[in-house]
Every structure is written in C-alpha cells, then in structure tokens.
Design an enzyme around this catalytic site. Structure first.
Site, mmCIF file in Angstrom:
data_model
loop_
_atom_site.group_PDB
_atom_site.id
_atom_site.type_symbol
_atom_site.label_atom_id
_atom_site.label_comp_id
_atom_site.label_asym_id
_atom_site.label_seq_id
_atom_site.Cartn_x
_atom_site.Cartn_y
_atom_site.Cartn_z
ATOM 1 N N SER A 118 0.588 -1.314 -0.267
ATOM 2 C CA SER A 118 0.063 0.189 0.114
ATOM 3 C C SER A 118 1.026 0.809 -0.618
ATOM 4 O O SER A 118 0.386 2.396 -0.054
ATOM 5 C CB SER A 118 -0.887 -0.347 1.129
ATOM 6 N N LYS A 124 0.386 3.319 -3.362
ATOM 7 C CA LYS A 124 -1.022 4.312 -2.817
ATOM 8 C C LYS A 124 -0.628 5.634 -2.882
ATOM 9 O O LYS A 124 -1.461 6.659 -4.129
ATOM 10 C CB LYS A 124 -1.827 4.206 -1.564
ATOM 11 N N TYR A 148 -4.057 -2.013 -10.332
ATOM 12 C CA TYR A 148 -4.266 -2.535 -8.747
ATOM 13 C C TYR A 148 -3.119 -3.584 -8.517
ATOM 14 O O TYR A 148 -1.896 -2.821 -7.625
ATOM 15 C CB TYR A 148 -5.068 -2.480 -8.335
ATOM 16 N N TYR A 186 -4.298 3.668 7.688
ATOM 17 C CA TYR A 186 -5.379 3.135 8.292
ATOM 18 C C TYR A 186 -6.243 3.914 9.319
ATOM 19 O O TYR A 186 -6.537 4.907 9.460
ATOM 20 C CB TYR A 186 -5.542 1.915 7.916
ATOM 21 N N VAL A 194 1.342 -3.489 3.855
ATOM 22 C CA VAL A 194 1.066 -4.491 4.575
ATOM 23 C C VAL A 194 2.209 -5.220 4.862
ATOM 24 O O VAL A 194 2.846 -6.952 5.324
ATOM 25 C CB VAL A 194 -0.003 -5.798 4.449
#
Lengths: 312, 312, 312, 312
Positions: free
Chosen positions: A63, A66, A190, A241, A259
């Site tokens: 992530s 991103k 993705y 998050y 992760v």
C-alpha cells in the site's frame, strides 16, 4: 551523533525487540518473510543519504505504492479526481466496504484500498492495463533515480488469486458507477502496483520529492510544492488506516504503511524516511518499523508539530 | 506586506464573501449573532500580535474550548486519560452516538462532544462542578494573560436546556461505565466550559502555547514541548470533526473549530491564529473563518506540510 | 393428554434443564431471582385455563408490558402513532441507539426500548405521569380480570437509578423532536410500566384478547379483530429483538419477551400462553421459557405457519 | 362471492390504480415490461384454482425463486445449512453488504441476495453449474406440475453483465470463506435461478406445498409439514427485505417478493397465491401486487394472525 550512527543504533535496538508481530498471512510470498528482518534508510533534502540494517533487501511495498499512484493520477486528472474519492480519514480498516455503501461508492480517501482502486481506474484511462502498470513503474523509477526497480509478478498473481475482498470493493464501486474500466482490468493494475518490490534505500529516495517541495533529485520538478503539501496532508490524516491518528500522535510526520511491512515517512523540508520489518500489528501496520520511526523522531526531534524548545 | 496589513486585507476580502453560512440555530444566544461579523488575530511566537475586523468582539468559543479542557485534563490525569478516550479521527459528525455503541462507550477522540464530556468528567475529579469550571476559567485566563475572560451563563443555561443530544451521549457513556460522576454534574461542567466568551485576540493569545513549545507568555511553561506537539497532532487529525481531512488538505495547520463560528489554528514554532465568523457550513464549521485561514495560509505560506520552494 | 397434563409434564421437564442462563444483572430485584423458577399458564379462547410450576409466583414482566402499552396507545392515538414509530424488525439489540441516528429519532418498532419510550410519551398526553401509570395499570387489570395486579415500586426505582442507556435513548429522541413531554416524565412512566408484577396465570389471562379477536373475558371488546391481528403481526416480527426470526422459526407463534424472564405467546383463535423462568440468554430472552414454548408447540401442534398434515 | 369472482373484481380494481411504481431499471428485459400488467392466481389446498387478469403471462420471478432454492438446499444440506446463513430479518435493503462485514460473511437470512448466493453455493455441491440449474428447474416444474416452465437466458445474461453488486456480495463472502465454489460459478447458478420465467398460475401452483403441509399436488410429499412451517416463518419475517414487517402488518400472511414484480403468498392450510405487476416501490416490492394482496386478505379474511370474530 551523525545520521548514519543514529540509524545504526536504531537498527541495533530494533534487532532486540522481542514482540515483532506477524507477517501478512494471505499470500505465500508475504507470509514467508522472516520477521527478524529490519531495514531503515533516510534521504535528506540536503546532505547524504544514510541507511542501516537490511536497507538493501527488496520487499513488497504494497500500500505504500498508493502514494505514488495518487501522485501520478493527480498529475493526470487534476482536482477532478476529488469528485470520485474523498479526503477524510476513514475510521475503518483498510479493506472495509461499509463506508462505501453509505456514501454511494465514493471511498473516503485515496490511501485505503477502495480509494486506490479508483485511482488505478484513473491510471488506466487511455491505456492498456500493461501500459498503465509500466507507466507507474517508470514513474517510481524516475522518482528513485533507479532503473532496477521492478514488480514481483508472483506477488501480483497471488493477490489476484486471493484478492476476493478487493474484488468485492471494486465490484461494489462498479455497481455504483465509480469505475470506468472493466473490474478485472482495474484490479490487474491495482495488484501489480502493490506488488512493486523495493529496498528501503530505493523507497526513501523515491519519496524524497514529498520532502523537497516536489523535486526529485536536484532538479526534477515532479509536482508543485502545493501538491507535495497536499499529499503530505493526506498521508498524515489517512496514511495508517484506522491507526492514522496514533502515528500522528506518536511519530508526528506524514507516513504511509503497507502490509509488506514497509513505512514511508516524510519530514517536510528535511528528509524522507523508509523503514521495513515484515511483522504487522492487528491494524496491518509494521510493529518494528513503527517503533523505529518513533525512535528516529525522538533522536532527531523531527516532527511537523512544533519545536522542542521555545524561541530565544 | 506586514502581518497587520495582510490581516486587514483578508478582513476586507472576507467582508465581501456573499455565502456566509448560517449561525448555529439550537440556542437563541448563538442564533441571533450577525453573520456579517468577522474577526481575525495572530499571536506570533516572536514579534507583535496583529488583528483585524471584529477582533475585539467576544463570541462563544464552544468546542474550541475542548483544546484547553484536554490540556488541563492531561496535566492532571497524564497518559492514563487515554484509557478512556481514543485518539483517532471519527469519520462522524461532532455529536454522533453511533461509534460509542461499537466501542463500548469509549469515544474516538477528545475533540468530539463525547470525548470532551469524558474530559469534563476528569476535570471534575476531587472538585465540585463550580470548582472545576473556575479552574478551567483560571487556566484559560493564565494562557491568555487576561483576567477579564468570562463564561456566558445564559449560553450555558440554554445549552443545558437544549442539550438533549449531549445528554444522550453522556448517559450512554455512563451506562458503559465511562463516567465517574453524576451525568448532570459532568454536563454542567461541559456546558459551562463551552460557554466561554472570548475575542479573537484573546483566543489567539490563549492558544499561543501550542505554537511556542508549550510556553504561555515569555516564561510560563504550561506543558512540555512534547505535549504541545501531541495536542497539535490531535487538532490536525481530529479538530474539525468529519471535515478534519479537508482542513488539513486546504489549510495545512492544526486547528479546532466551534459552533460559535470560531477557529483556533496553530503554526508550530511560528504563531497561533484565531478567526471568527458566526455562519456555519453543514458540518458545523465556520464558512468565512475557514476561508480566512485558507487565505492567510496562502499569503504567508504557513503550513506544516512543507516548504514552497526546494532548498538551495 | 389434557392441556393440564401437558403443562405439568413440560414443567417437570423444564425443572431438569441444566443450562438455565443468568438473570438480568443490572438491578438487584431482578438479579436475585432464583433461576430454578419456572412457571407456565395457558388461557384458551374456549375452555378452561391450565397452569403448572410456579404459575402463581409474581415476576417483573418488564418488556412484555410493551404489548399492553402499545395496545392502549393505539386506542388513543390511532394510526397516527405510526408517524412516530416504525413497524419493521430492528436487527439490533433491545437497547441499541445506532438505528435512531440513521432514522432521525424514529425507532424501528414499538417493541424495542426506544419505541416503547415513544409509546410512553403518547400515554402521557393530557395526563400526569402518575395518571398515565394508573391508567395502564387499570387497563392491564381489566385485560386480566384481576384487580390485584400491581407495580413493584422498588423495581421502578432501581430502573430509574440504573437506566442510563434508556435515558440516552430518550434524550436522543428528544433531541430529534420525537418526544412531547419532559424526558424524566416519559422515563418515569416507562420504568413503572416495565415494573408491573404479574404471575403467569395473570399474564396469560391478560394476553387472551390477542388470541380472541380482541375480546377480553367473554364479552369485553378491547380492540377490533383487525387491531388484534396487527398486534400479533408486530409481536411475531419484532417481539424478541434480534432473535425474533429465531422464535418465529422454532416456535411459530407471536410472542413478546422481557428481561424478567417472562414470555407471552399468542396462538390466534386458540389460546394465550405465559411462561417464565428468570435465566436469560445473550440476547435477553429467557432460556427455559423459550424451551417451554418450543415443547408446548411440539406437543400441541400450535403454530400459525401451517397444519401438520395435508387436508383430506 | 366465489373466489373467481373475487379475483376478477380485484383485477378490475387494480387496473384503475394510478400510481403503479416503476419497473426494475437495471436490465433491459425487466425495464421494458408494461406497468399496466396485472395478474393474480390462487391455488387452494382444497378446491379449484382461480385466476384473473394477466394470470397466464409469464414474468421473471427473480427473488421469489429464493424460496424454491432454499427448499431444495434444505433437503440436501439439512439443518447444517444454518451454520452458513442466519434466519433473522435484516433491516437492510435486499442487496446490502454492510451486515456481511459485521457478521464475518454470514448473511442474515436466505431470502436476501447474499443469503441466496450462499444457497446457490450449496446447490452447486457435487454438480456442474448447468447441472445445478437444471435440477432447480426440474424441482420447480415438479412443484408446479408443469413441464413447460423455463429459464429466460437473456435475463440471466443481462444479470451477469450488470450484476456488479451481487458480484461484490459474492466476493466478499468468498473472502470470508463462506463460499465453497468459484464465485463466477455460484453467480451463474444464482442468476439463472432468478431468471426463471413463470405465470401467476404456475407460481401459485408451485408454492402450494407451503400451504399444504409440504405436499405438492395431491400426493407428492415434497417436504415435511415441519419444514413447510419453517419456510413460511422465514417468508413472513424476511420475505420482503426491509419492508417485511409492513407486509406482515398489512397483509398478514407469509410472502416473498421479486424485482420482476411478482409476489408469492401462503395462507397455511388454505391456499397459495401469486400476484404480479411490474412497477416497484422504493424498496423493490411490487406496488400493485402488494395492494392486491391487501385487497384479497380483506375480502377473504385470510391472515395467520387471528380470526375476525370471537368464538361462540
């Protein structure tokens, strides 16, 4: 103490941490990485980079990517992007679908899975899935000044096989009209973006533009200073998050976790930082890399939230 | 342009804003304030304060007081406070009760109503309700260096009469065991703290410790630099309810808003800022004061998220 | 086997059930009742009533009273009542506040706490709290044909002291404008209605009108047959909170449970049933009384969901 | 008045209803059906069937099929099915995903989309997708005693193309481990079952076993009387999504609706009923077919909730 010495000491300290979390279990390539691993690298805006531990061992950035996806998508779509993704912290886990139902398929922000899937859809505009992936890869290589960065196809394939929850998110948004391309194409992009494999040294270098008013290297203006600020603001409020508030509280700089165990941090005007250790806590953030960020902030005094001594 | 001139120009510009929102309707004292009002004041860490517009007109600071309440409660209870309140953005309106049910009566953070009610309960420990209110008032006077600051008893009485939703929040937390004192006593303290009446000039002065490594005035260490940082982190991630991400994105400094139309902002190491205009947007934040913060950030370049030019 | 013999056998069987649940813990008067207690009574539309076990021991009927409150409120307010309360199952626990926030203070149905609090507000119209309570008491006495039924003031007082969650619900609805009277008055009525003390025999008699087309006794038309049907429909879909589907599935008749351990059941056209045992399951329904209903349905074949043999 | 005359009058009345709702818009085959259409058929347990209006015009039964799917799956999997699907009303729209996240991928009941997708997965066990579909088709033909019933492949294909939200639900449950077969296979079965095309007359005949203690035709025991009861209980509490309480309240018999505009109702021991009109209300239930059920219940007095006159 020099920055290099500070990092060396942190790496030594982190080697002694007993409770290191567990690696992400859902795909074999991540599950089998040794939680004893730890690396850290700092890329200052002025001065020499420094690193310690396993700073040259590649890992799956997941992530963290991103941030780069969003940067590229904003360059393409401009502020129109915000009609399709919000910019508020979510208060939910990284892969929650609940919020999407309340807000008609518009994800809370681009740094949770649903938001990054919309960003992948934007990256696909006018391109084939492979073209979109190659462009993102080229962009990250440019940011890091390193043409050897690659994508781990086995990781991407594993994610495609096991990514039912991301497939649920994507289909839900497609049902609400917030995807323009076929769901499987969007997910293909993705999953491959998340499968980028980088070392701490490469990741710190790649993220340096966020600390340096948008400049990669000495003279490559990637984004405007205003956009670098906006990206940092999003990382600070949404980068971890539903533990984003905690990272802001404990560390005090914008950051984005993955992760794979990596965390990219930004000290605006000063340096970018990458730390990595594969063991995760219950919210999906690296246990030891988080602690390393806390230690580094303590040692250096880095924080966006104020000086450690009064003026004068 | 001097800071004073900048503020004067902003005040003039804000006077021309057509869409100014609506004042909070639920109590007469707030509902009748003229939305044409606008004030702004800046209290620099070094240098002279400056102000413009209605900077000397007192208004009800409402939720801005949560920052001072939290500061005082942390001095008393220390980190143990965090066993009873979280520090994550909520993703919900300021008075939402939904999250409390999912998390057993522990509010997401101390800057939403539920969290500030728990903070009020902490301020009550070992004191009468009047004693707790007077102590908070004394604390804010000390921060601002101004003994004339007072509490508007009519506002507090109106809130007590109309505050059914806050009463619901408090009773819910009491049912879950997260209040130690009688609900009505806790609410009495909470309503009176929110009813503090201050001018922009007073509010900027009172918030200056957050910019000045914890020092009020030149030599009054109110909190440690680390705690000032922590408070700024909370304001940045949680200070504008479910528009906190937006304020961070657009303005880029820690801030706390109140339904009286006031906003307190902090530029760490540089200055504290107070702006006020009574008209609110749909999320309960002042329309014109928010715009003034954007304009001031643009003019001065102030932001925690990075420089506007690359180094060198 | 006669009905009396069937009940006697069920009472004997229920005496041997090992896992009996726990009594409601939140007020002393309920917490101290012996879980070994079990009573059952049936009041047929035609024929003699029958009972077994502790059928003459009074217990706190708690939420079972919501059926009688609703009946009386509908007689007063008519169909206009449904503008303030819904009639859909809630899918949430009996005291949940979450749904209220999504639906602007309108409870899902009148058989959950929030809904019954609105019903209590309707019963208060034009009356003092004491007057409203006495009228409800008179109504239940009329239904049961028994002037000895009373309200346990200690239970009501305990509920008032410990009822913070109900106070939260009521304040929330007041904030949304769905209560007409002072919150404490409404709660006073609500707590006293829930504190009615009845035996199984009295409760079965009181509920008989629901089985008998609206007639209490032989010739006292309490409600129209259509309204009796509507009340039964609500009990079937909403009478056991988020275990309503389960009771319909396992037992197959309209029923209403209370945290005192009582359950009132209705076999339309045939009989009303009351069973009681104080131990509750995790959803707040009596463990042993539920089993008794299952056993009785099995023995008698009673169900609204169809015959046990094909016609002809 | 005879049953046939009653139905004729209802059909005439329904023809005059002005506000008829809108047909389901998401697939062309449903969107283009004329909302003026109305049909009704009753299949009594004893006596002759009767019908009126467009009772012989085939329509897409859509979610009504969930009743037949569940019946067949229960015959196969027995009570073990309930480990994977709940039996409580959902309080959410037919295609909501929110509840799944709170309950780890276990749908609230088998009559909402998520639940029926799990049921489709059970029907797939040991079969190919085509085999599973053919078996369900054969089962419905047996129930109706009519070998001409078929599946509209164009409807199924349209649903497969547009069914992103169902694909989201299925992938979400797959991610939680509640599907045993590939998501696309499960959806293939699900979409084809929903695409069954039947007339009111056929549908009433097919549902007759639910009224007749489990017997199809005169002598074909399809399920036990106990299971027929259980199915009726589920239809009553869960058959109309978040308007299930409303149908129970207004009509008073178990029923299941579909977005094709059909409703199957069951008067246990008496008759099965099918009505159809393509216009839907905001919750996805047929406007005119619902009104026809209300009218029929009023005319005949049918209801599971009690007699219309006291005994004696």
């Amino acid at each position: 103490m020099t920055l290099a010495a500070t990092l060396a000491r942190i790496a030594a300290d982190m080697g002694r941490v007993a409770e290191r979390g567990r690696p992400a279990a859902y795909i074999p390539e991540l599950a089998k990485v040794d939680t004893a691993r730890f690396g850290i690298a700092v890329s200052p805006v002025s001065g020499e980079e420094a690193a310690a531990g396993d700073a040259d061992v590649p890992f799956s950035i997941q992530s963290v990517c991103k941030v780069f996806m969003l940067t590229l998508a904003l360059e393409r779509a401009g502020e129109a992007l915000w009609r399709r993704v919000g910019r508020e912290p979510s208060g939910d886990p990284f892969n929650s679908i609940v919020q999407l139902e309340h807000e008609k398929g518009v994800p809370r922000n681009p740094l949770i899975n649903a938001g990054a899937i919309v960003v992948a859809d934007i990256l696909l505009a006018g391109r084939t899935p492979e073209g979109a992936i190659l462009e993102l890869l080229a962009f990250v290589r440019r940011l890091a000044g390193d043409e050897t960065i690659g994508c781990d196809a086995r990781v991407a394939a594993s994610e495609a096989r096991t990514g039912a929850r991301n497939r649920a998110l994507a289909n839900f948004m497609a049902a609400e009209g917030n995807l323009r391309h076929p769901v499987e194409d969007v997910l293909h992009v993705y999953f491959h973006c998340c499968a980028l494999s980088m070392t701490c040294r490469q990741l710190a270098a790649a993220g340096r533009y966020l600390a340096a008013a948008g400049y990669a290297g000495a003279s490559d203006p990637v984004v405007t200073p205003e956009r670098a600020r906006a990206l940092n603001a999003l990382m600070l409020t949404c980068g971890h998050y539903d533990a984003s508030g905690e990272f802001a509280f404990r560390v005090g700089v914008p950051g984005k976790s993955g992760v794979g165990g990596g965390i990219l941090g930004v000290v605006p005007g000063v340096a970018s930082i990458a730390a990595w250790s594969p063991g995760l806590d219950s919210k999906g953030n690296s246990v030891v890399a988080s602690q390393a960020f806390e230690a580094l902030a303590r040692e250096t005094g880095w924080s966006v939230f104020g000086p450690l001594a009064p003026p004068g």
